[in-house]
Design an enzyme around this catalytic site. Structure first.
Site, short mmCIF file in Angstrom:
data_model
loop_
_atom_site.label_atom_id
_atom_site.label_comp_id
_atom_site.label_asym_id
_atom_site.label_seq_id
_atom_site.Cartn_x
_atom_site.Cartn_y
_atom_site.Cartn_z
N SER A 137 4.25 -0.01 1.44
CA SER A 137 5.38 -0.20 0.52
C SER A 137 5.69 1.05 -0.26
O SER A 137 6.81 1.28 -0.68
CB SER A 137 5.08 -1.36 -0.43
OG SER A 137 3.84 -1.14 -1.06
N THR B 53 0.80 -1.22 0.00
CA THR B 53 0.00 0.00 0.00
C THR B 53 0.82 1.25 0.00
O THR B 53 2.01 1.23 0.26
CB THR B 53 -0.77 -0.01 1.33
OG1 THR B 53 -1.47 -1.20 1.39
CG2 THR B 53 -1.69 1.14 1.49
N SER C 15 1.30 -0.61 -5.03
CA SER C 15 0.18 0.33 -4.88
C SER C 15 -0.34 0.66 -6.25
O SER C 15 0.40 0.68 -7.23
CB SER C 15 0.63 1.63 -4.22
OG SER C 15 1.43 1.36 -3.12
N ASP D 192 5.44 2.72 -7.06
CA ASP D 192 5.53 1.51 -6.27
C ASP D 192 4.65 0.45 -6.91
O ASP D 192 3.50 0.69 -7.23
CB ASP D 192 5.05 1.79 -4.84
CG ASP D 192 4.97 0.53 -4.02
OD1 ASP D 192 3.99 0.38 -3.27
OD2 ASP D 192 5.89 -0.30 -4.12
N LYS E 215 -9.16 1.16 2.04
CA LYS E 215 -8.13 1.01 3.06
C LYS E 215 -8.29 2.02 4.18
O LYS E 215 -7.53 1.97 5.14
CB LYS E 215 -6.75 1.18 2.43
CG LYS E 215 -6.48 0.11 1.42
CD LYS E 215 -5.09 0.16 0.91
CE LYS E 215 -4.98 -0.74 -0.30
NZ LYS E 215 -3.67 -0.72 -0.90
N ASP F 237 -4.18 4.44 -1.28
CA ASP F 237 -4.46 3.93 -2.63
C ASP F 237 -5.50 2.83 -2.49
O ASP F 237 -6.02 2.61 -1.41
CB ASP F 237 -3.17 3.42 -3.29
CG ASP F 237 -2.74 2.10 -2.70
OD1 ASP F 237 -2.57 1.13 -3.45
OD2 ASP F 237 -2.59 2.04 -1.46
N ARG G 272 -5.30 -0.57 -4.06
CA ARG G 272 -4.96 -1.87 -4.67
C ARG G 272 -4.71 -2.89 -3.58
O ARG G 272 -3.95 -2.63 -2.65
CB ARG G 272 -3.72 -1.71 -5.54
CG ARG G 272 -3.20 -3.02 -6.10
CD ARG G 272 -1.95 -2.83 -6.90
NE ARG G 272 -2.24 -2.28 -8.21
CZ ARG G 272 -1.32 -2.06 -9.14
NH1 ARG G 272 -0.07 -2.33 -8.89
NH2 ARG G 272 -1.65 -1.55 -10.30
N GLY H 236 -0.40 -3.75 5.29
CA GLY H 236 0.07 -5.02 5.84
C GLY H 236 -0.84 -6.13 5.39
O GLY H 236 -1.38 -6.09 4.29
#
Lengths: 273, 186
Positions: free
Chosen positions: A167, A39, A207, A204, A71, A55, A57, A85
């Site tokens: 991430s 994330t 994400s 990233d 999220k 985000d 995903r 996580g």
């Protein structure tokens, strides 16, 4: 497997399958992977309150499992929490603390404070020594003002004016470090958060998809779901696939009409004492 | 897969141990009540699985039927799909540190016959979707097939064709799935 099915379990984790699973792992079975949120989650404090962003995903290994997941979790009307996580852990922990906060509100009669949520989260995560893998950005506005905290899976917390986790946190933090200043207005705050999430989305791999933003001020919370859609689906063919009836070979068909439930209304006789 | 006021849930029919097929008519989609179905895929990874436990976890649905019957007795009505999804998620998360090896797919019709679908990983992380959800060994190709073949607001007959073609296309590319499919349309 059968165990005692008489009563539903009392709550908390149950470890009865651990021995079986250990034995299976010794025999070569690999545990199925969990869905992670891979994330970018961010939060910042602006002049009137807190802005949280995330985000959308959800990944399962290298595959995108959900292109538009949520999220930013509700904790209290004035407190929201972004989670990174293992997806099941973030959802379970935030749901659990959210219900504990509600009970606390009923008991005290006051609005929940952000530090209450923070303490509940950190004590739960510390108790499980990091095995409950939830990294959270917790933000809210209560009677003492706006607060923003980060919670790490092992139970440590930080209190910060701007924070990123996940991430994509490095990509987002670079945007914050260059553009954050004290006393941002609401529009600047939302713009900065969206920029930071977009930096995470595009740089990233874990994400992606859309940007969710949540603005919390004193007395008002706005959840801007899918505030930005920087990854629209443009490659779908307009015709699409169309399958004619009968293209699939059918071996057998069974049609069961569903019974209609009939409601009996109308005044029944009042029960005689 | 979601259609117009309807949903379809499909599974393949093979039951296997490693590369050996044990049964070719294994039922994986179970009925909870008239408008709620759950499919359980025992996730086989690249390592070998002990088939006894994989089947036992697939029969985990009996525990769910038991919980639903208790609910029906108390509430005198059927469970809504959203509620059932939360129940399954909680039951799976309870075993967070020693999980069941199954990934459920839940499909049902809620209030006003609104279709509801969701899938979970083996520890109960719910993934709600408006279009389609997939799980199992062929899930990666299922994602691809459904992504291209899905259209919103399909009528039941077209939905049947689409979900069957997507399932067949994907299991054809997966050694561990096959032998046709069961499709349920509600």
């Amino acid at each position: 497997m059968t165990g005692s099915m008489d009563l539903p379990a009392k709550g908390g984790f149950s470890f009865d399958l651990c021995r079986r699973n250990n034995m299976l792992e010794k025999n070569g079975l690999k545990l199925p992977g969990f869905r992670k949120t891979g994330t970018t989650i961010v939060g910042l404090v602006f002049q009137d309150g807190v802005v949280l962003g995330a985000d959308t995903r959800a990944t399962e290994g290298p595959i995108v499992a959900d292109k538009n997941c949520e999220k930013i979790h509700f904790m209290a009307p004035n407190i929201y929490c972004c989670g990174a996580g293992t997806a099941a852990d973030t959802e379970a922990v935030t749901d659990m603390v959210s219900s504990q906060l509600q009970l606390h509100r009923y008991a005290t009669g006051h609005e929940s404070r952000v530090v209450t949520a923070l303490t509940l989260l950190k004590s739960h995560l510390f108790r499980y020594q990091g095995h409950v893998s939830a990294a959270l950005v917790l933000g809210g506005v209560d009677c003492t003002g706006p607060h923003l905290h980060t919670v790490y899976p092992h139970g440590s917390t930080d209190t910060l004016p701007f924070a990123t986790m996940g991430s994509g946190s490095l990509a987002a933090m670079s945007v914050f470090e260059s553009k954050y200043k004290e006393g941002l207005t609401r529009e600047e705050g939302i713009q900065l958060v969206s920029d930071a999430i977009c930096a995470g989305i595009f740089n990233d791999l874990g994400s992606g998809s859309n940007v969710d933003v949540c603005v919390i001020t004193k007395g008002k919370t706005e959840y801007l779901r899918n505030h930005q859609l920087p990854n629209p689906r443009t490659y779908a063919s307009s015709k699409g696939y169309s399958f004619t009836k009968g293209q699939t070979e059918v071996l057998s068909t069974k049609i069961t009409p569903l019974k209609q439930k009939v409601e009996v209304t109308g005044g029944g006789d009042a029960m005689e004492e | 897969m979601v259609g117009k006021n309807c949903f379809a849930i499909a599974s393949d029919r093979r039951l296997g141990v490693q590369l050996q097929t044990i049964a070719t008519d294994f039922q994986r989609v179970f009925k909870i009540h008239d408008k709620l179905y759950i499919g359980l895929s025992g996730l086989a990874t690249d390592a070998q699985t002990l088939w006894v436990f994989r089947i036992l976890d697939s029969f985990w649905y009996q525990r769910l039927v038991f919980r639903h019957k208790l609910y029906q007795l108390r509430e005198e009505r059927d469970m809504k799909p959203e509620t059932f999804a939360s129940l399954v998620s909680a039951l799976l998360y309870e075993k967070r540190f020693g999980p069941y090896f199954c990934q459920p797919v839940i499909a049902g019709l809620g209030d006003n016959d609104e279709p509801f679908i969701c899938t979970m990983d083996c520890i109960g992380a719910k993934e709600l979707a408006k279009d389609f959800v997939v799980s199992g060994t062929a899930s990666e190709s299922l994602y691809g097939a459904c992504e291209s073949m899905y259209k919103p607001n399909m009528e039941p007959e077209e939905l049947f064709e689409t979900i069957s073609q997507a399932l067949q296309a994907s299991v054809d590319r997966d050694c561990l799935s096959g032998w046709g499919g069961y499709v349920l349309i509600v």
